[in-house]
Design a protein around this motif. Structure first.
Motif, PDB file in Angstrom:
ATOM      1  N   THR A 154       0.783  -0.871   0.241  1.00  0.00           N
ATOM      2  CA  THR A 154      -0.287   0.555   0.116  1.00  0.00           C
ATOM      3  C   THR A 154       0.376   1.320  -0.074  1.00  0.00           C
ATOM      4  O   THR A 154       0.556   2.282  -0.644  1.00  0.00           O
ATOM      5  N   LEU A 189       2.999   1.925  -3.175  1.00  0.00           N
ATOM      6  CA  LEU A 189       1.579   2.504  -4.362  1.00  0.00           C
ATOM      7  C   LEU A 189       0.967   4.216  -4.482  1.00  0.00           C
ATOM      8  O   LEU A 189       1.025   4.889  -4.945  1.00  0.00           O
ATOM      9  N   GLU A 207       1.953   6.949  -6.774  1.00  0.00           N
ATOM     10  CA  GLU A 207       0.650   7.837  -7.101  1.00  0.00           C
ATOM     11  C   GLU A 207       1.420   8.845  -6.946  1.00  0.00           C
ATOM     12  O   GLU A 207       1.222  10.078  -7.986  1.00  0.00           O
ATOM     13  N   PRO A 255      -6.209   3.833 -10.232  1.00  0.00           N
ATOM     14  CA  PRO A 255      -7.043   3.821  -8.543  1.00  0.00           C
ATOM     15  C   PRO A 255      -8.297   4.018  -9.521  1.00  0.00           C
ATOM     16  O   PRO A 255      -8.385   5.131 -10.090  1.00  0.00           O
ATOM     17  N   ARG A 270      -6.721   1.694  -4.315  1.00  0.00           N
ATOM     18  CA  ARG A 270      -5.150   1.451  -4.059  1.00  0.00           C
ATOM     19  C   ARG A 270      -5.619   0.290  -3.103  1.00  0.00           C
ATOM     20  O   ARG A 270      -4.563  -1.045  -3.178  1.00  0.00           O
TER      21      ARG A 270
END
Length: 215
Positions: free
Chosen positions: A88, A91, A95, A170, A176
């Protein structure tokens, strides 16, 4: 924030976009200056060279990532939960730094040639140790399989996760966090249906609800 800091940020944002789309070697200082709307000579008031811009972009990216990982490792969660949080966090960092992620993944031969690479190398080592630490803890607890070398497990996770920057975006129906949970679940449980699995990754989707498939 001062005007100089604002201008540096704009320069780095535009440079990162160009480096990611054209490649570092194919991008000229003049192109970066043109994208910001200044003369090439003015660019050198902020950065001594193109490599200094690359170093700043990648260093910011790795500093942010190591900070996120440090928070994960400081938690008292199980190795499986920490693995999910590493995914997580990765990601979220992708982003936040999409262009830097592309540059870092695509410039493995160029980055060692720039001044300041030692800091980049040290940060990369910290990031790798975080993954190894969680994987080894999971193996020691019997949560993860022990018949595959840890470095191989790490390589498989790393490459499949970081390459997702090229296709995963996402959506309101597939967040996400959902992708992270499913990513970990696939590695821990495989592709068999949830009803055939004896366990699932923490936070994984096992309710039978079908997510929209991300494009």
């Amino acid at each position: 924030m001062s005007t100089t800091q604002d201008r540096r940020s704009v320069i780095l944002d535009n440079a990162a976009h160009l480096f990611a789309t054209k490649g570092i070697g194919a991008t000229t200082v003049r192109e970066i200056a043109d994208s910001v709307g200044i003369l090439s000579g003015s660019l050198y008031h902020h950065f001594k060279s193109k490599d200094e811009m690359v170093n700043a972009i990648i260093s910011d990216y790795l500093t942010d990532l190591t900070y996120r990982y440090t928070k994960v490792l400081a938690s008292e969660e199980s190795p499986a939960a920490q693995l999910r949080e590493l995914v997580t966090s990765s990601l979220a960092n992708i982003e936040a730094h999409p262009h830097a992620t592309e540059i870092y993944q695509n410039s493995s031969t160029y980055l060692p040639t720039i001044n300041g690479y030692e800091h980049i190398r040290e940060s990369a080592a910290v990031i790798q140790r975080a993954w190894i630490q969680v994987l080894e803890a999971g193996i020691a607890r019997g949560d993860f399989r022990n018949d595959i070398p840890v470095r191989v497990l790490h390589g498989m996770l790393r490459d499949s996760l970081w390459l997702s920057v090229r296709w995963f975006k996402p959506t309101p129906s597939y967040s996400r966090a959902a992708f992270a949970a499913d990513f970990v679940s696939v590695y821990l449980d495989g592709f068999s249906p949830a009803t055939e699995r004896g366990r699932s990754a923490p936070g994984a989707s096992t309710s039978g609800v079908r997510h929209d498939t991300p494009n």
